[in-house]
Design a protein around this motif. Sequence first.
Motif: not given
Length: 119
Positions: A51-57
């Motif tokens: 949610n706060d840092i980044g998706s797996y991609g």
Amino acid sequence: MPTFKLPLSGDVVQTISPWTAFLSPIGNQFGLINITLGQSSAPQVEQEVLNDIGSYGKQLGRIGDALIVLLAHLPADTRLTPDERKAIDALDDMLQQIADVKARHNRAAHRPRKIAAAA
């Protein structure tokens, strides 16, 4: 003559609304299609990172970009076994394909061979 009904044999009416089924969360699922990627030892941490840092991609993209930089600084005379060379070449090919997809979507992309050629 009156209508006679046995117990539990009366009229049965059940309204099924696809919107209610679609929009009501079941457990931790919400929606028509849900993807479960496996069990996490710390699901709250994983969810906060997503949610706060980044998706797996995004996380994998950053790792790939960092690997491109490291590979560009790998000395040309580094001795690699055939299996090691095969692994590096496979990574290089995959990163090139990812860069092609990003370019098709007008996204900035690092390219391993371009960086290596400029070095």
